[in-house]
Write a protein that holds these residues in place. Sequence first.
Motif, PDB file in Angstrom:
ATOM      1  N   TRP A 262      32.126  43.508  36.984  1.00  0.00           N
ATOM      2  CA  TRP A 262      30.937  42.493  36.624  1.00  0.00           C
ATOM      3  C   TRP A 262      30.410  41.833  37.923  1.00  0.00           C
ATOM      4  O   TRP A 262      29.613  41.192  38.629  1.00  0.00           O
ATOM      5  CB  TRP A 262      30.362  42.044  35.730  1.00  0.00           C
ATOM      6  N   LEU A 263      31.959  42.050  38.912  1.00  0.00           N
ATOM      7  CA  LEU A 263      31.737  41.363  40.550  1.00  0.00           C
ATOM      8  C   LEU A 263      31.352  42.058  41.409  1.00  0.00           C
ATOM      9  O   LEU A 263      30.516  41.880  42.259  1.00  0.00           O
ATOM     10  CB  LEU A 263      33.212  40.619  40.766  1.00  0.00           C
ATOM     11  N   GLN A 264      31.432  43.326  41.532  1.00  0.00           N
ATOM     12  CA  GLN A 264      31.148  44.018  41.754  1.00  0.00           C
ATOM     13  C   GLN A 264      29.817  43.600  42.861  1.00  0.00           C
ATOM     14  O   GLN A 264      29.237  43.780  44.261  1.00  0.00           O
ATOM     15  CB  GLN A 264      31.456  45.271  41.725  1.00  0.00           C
ATOM     16  N   PRO A 265      28.118  43.604  42.214  1.00  0.00           N
ATOM     17  CA  PRO A 265      27.391  42.931  42.726  1.00  0.00           C
ATOM     18  C   PRO A 265      27.549  41.707  43.716  1.00  0.00           C
ATOM     19  O   PRO A 265      26.554  41.760  45.008  1.00  0.00           O
ATOM     20  CB  PRO A 265      26.491  42.849  41.777  1.00  0.00           C
TER      21      PRO A 265
ATOM     22  N   GLU B 207      35.174  35.139  50.614  1.00  0.00           N
ATOM     23  CA  GLU B 207      34.383  36.188  50.507  1.00  0.00           C
ATOM     24  C   GLU B 207      35.126  37.045  49.658  1.00  0.00           C
ATOM     25  O   GLU B 207      36.007  37.322  49.960  1.00  0.00           O
ATOM     26  CB  GLU B 207      34.365  36.343  52.026  1.00  0.00           C
ATOM     27  N   TYR B 208      33.599  37.602  48.509  1.00  0.00           N
ATOM     28  CA  TYR B 208      34.075  38.989  47.331  1.00  0.00           C
ATOM     29  C   TYR B 208      34.714  40.087  48.836  1.00  0.00           C
ATOM     30  O   TYR B 208      32.947  40.691  49.047  1.00  0.00           O
ATOM     31  CB  TYR B 208      33.751  38.490  46.349  1.00  0.00           C
ATOM     32  N   LEU B 209      35.393  40.740  48.984  1.00  0.00           N
ATOM     33  CA  LEU B 209      36.086  42.427  49.553  1.00  0.00           C
ATOM     34  C   LEU B 209      35.234  43.196  48.787  1.00  0.00           C
ATOM     35  O   LEU B 209      34.896  44.525  48.867  1.00  0.00           O
ATOM     36  CB  LEU B 209      36.214  41.896  50.282  1.00  0.00           C
TER      37      LEU B 209
ATOM     38  N   PRO C 131      29.631  32.428  40.615  1.00  0.00           N
ATOM     39  CA  PRO C 131      28.372  32.537  41.299  1.00  0.00           C
ATOM     40  C   PRO C 131      27.595  32.263  42.019  1.00  0.00           C
ATOM     41  O   PRO C 131      27.169  31.877  42.059  1.00  0.00           O
ATOM     42  CB  PRO C 131      28.343  34.224  41.155  1.00  0.00           C
ATOM     43  N   GLY C 132      27.362  31.146  40.394  1.00  0.00           N
ATOM     44  CA  GLY C 132      25.813  30.432  40.589  1.00  0.00           C
ATOM     45  C   GLY C 132      25.913  29.108  40.877  1.00  0.00           C
ATOM     46  O   GLY C 132      24.796  28.439  41.540  1.00  0.00           O
ATOM     47  N   LEU C 133      27.080  28.659  42.140  1.00  0.00           N
ATOM     48  CA  LEU C 133      27.171  27.066  42.217  1.00  0.00           C
ATOM     49  C   LEU C 133      26.977  26.670  43.414  1.00  0.00           C
ATOM     50  O   LEU C 133      26.120  26.265  44.303  1.00  0.00           O
ATOM     51  CB  LEU C 133      28.658  26.259  42.348  1.00  0.00           C
TER      52      LEU C 133
END
Length: 347
Positions: free
Chosen positions: A172-175, A136-138, A204-206
């Motif tokens: 670019w990961l922020q969203p 999970e990206y925090l 993120p696409g998979l």
Amino acid sequence: MPMIASCDPAGLSPVGQWLRLVRDGKPFAQTCVYQYWGVSRVQAGDLSFYQVESSQDGRKLLTLLSEQGMTLHIFHTSGPGLKERREEDGKLVYFWEDGEGYAFKSVVGKNEIHTIPGSEEAGDSHWTDLRLEEMEYLGLDGKGLADIWYGHLFRTRDGRTLKLNGGENWQWLQPYQGKTLCIQWGKLSYGPGFGGDTLYAVMPGLRSTGGAAAAPRYDNRRFAFSLSRLPENCTMQESDNGDGVTMRDQGGFSLLAYGTNSYLVMEQSMEDALAELSSGLEVTYKHIDKAKNWFVVSGIAGEEIVYLKCFFGYPAARILRMSYPKHKAHAYAPQVEKVVQGFRLYE
């Protein structure tokens, strides 16, 4: 069975496409590829991978994909690239060269890769213990390192918080904050005494939150159109000249989406294009919207139902054509409607 969708990740410089491997209609592994790519199986002992090689304009990328979705990037270079591959002690060993004349040796084991430079000079870089995990990206931790590396925080499956470093373009990961991502990471070293746990690729696409497969999309930059809602269980292949894409499934469904400037060159009207595209059809429905420069037409061709939509105008016509067996009309109608709704021109 491969699928292709648009990809422009921040971690590998502009590459262009996701390559997804599909089993039973569902993607299980993916990587980025350049325009020209090929997939082969490689084995060493009990290790088995899909080896993916791609190239474009002198740039080369080699990736291994496992049955479990593990992604290992062997090299990404504008140099000669792969020179030799062999098996040693149950591991895969790759010898390659970068664009500056340096030789490297990459040893691939289970869930790991160790790249060793051919010289001992300080400044030679190597990756070690690369791995792919779902986390999970925090978000950013707000503490940049020497204005080059930025800390990103992730929560692992066992509840630990992991800090990984990434370059400026990783913002670019922020969203994706709060979502579960597939990330590849490892230890990057620059000579003795340097390095640390570092982001290498984020996919993120998979998968998205909950582990469900996210719907791929197709973008055509040459003719500025996209398909945001792709048909299910289809193989997908782009044309060599980049004008479009073909998709097919095993049940008789086919899709062709492409752009052309031939009508403009031949000074043909929208009515001319409609007549040409519907030639040979027993037309059952058609509609022209001259104000918005598009038309649709559907009909019967032998034992198939054909549906066409065309955005007509400068600098090109963008055309979507789908066909499927008449006796499967009830099954394919929802899919056709979904694809048509996702057929768009770039703003």
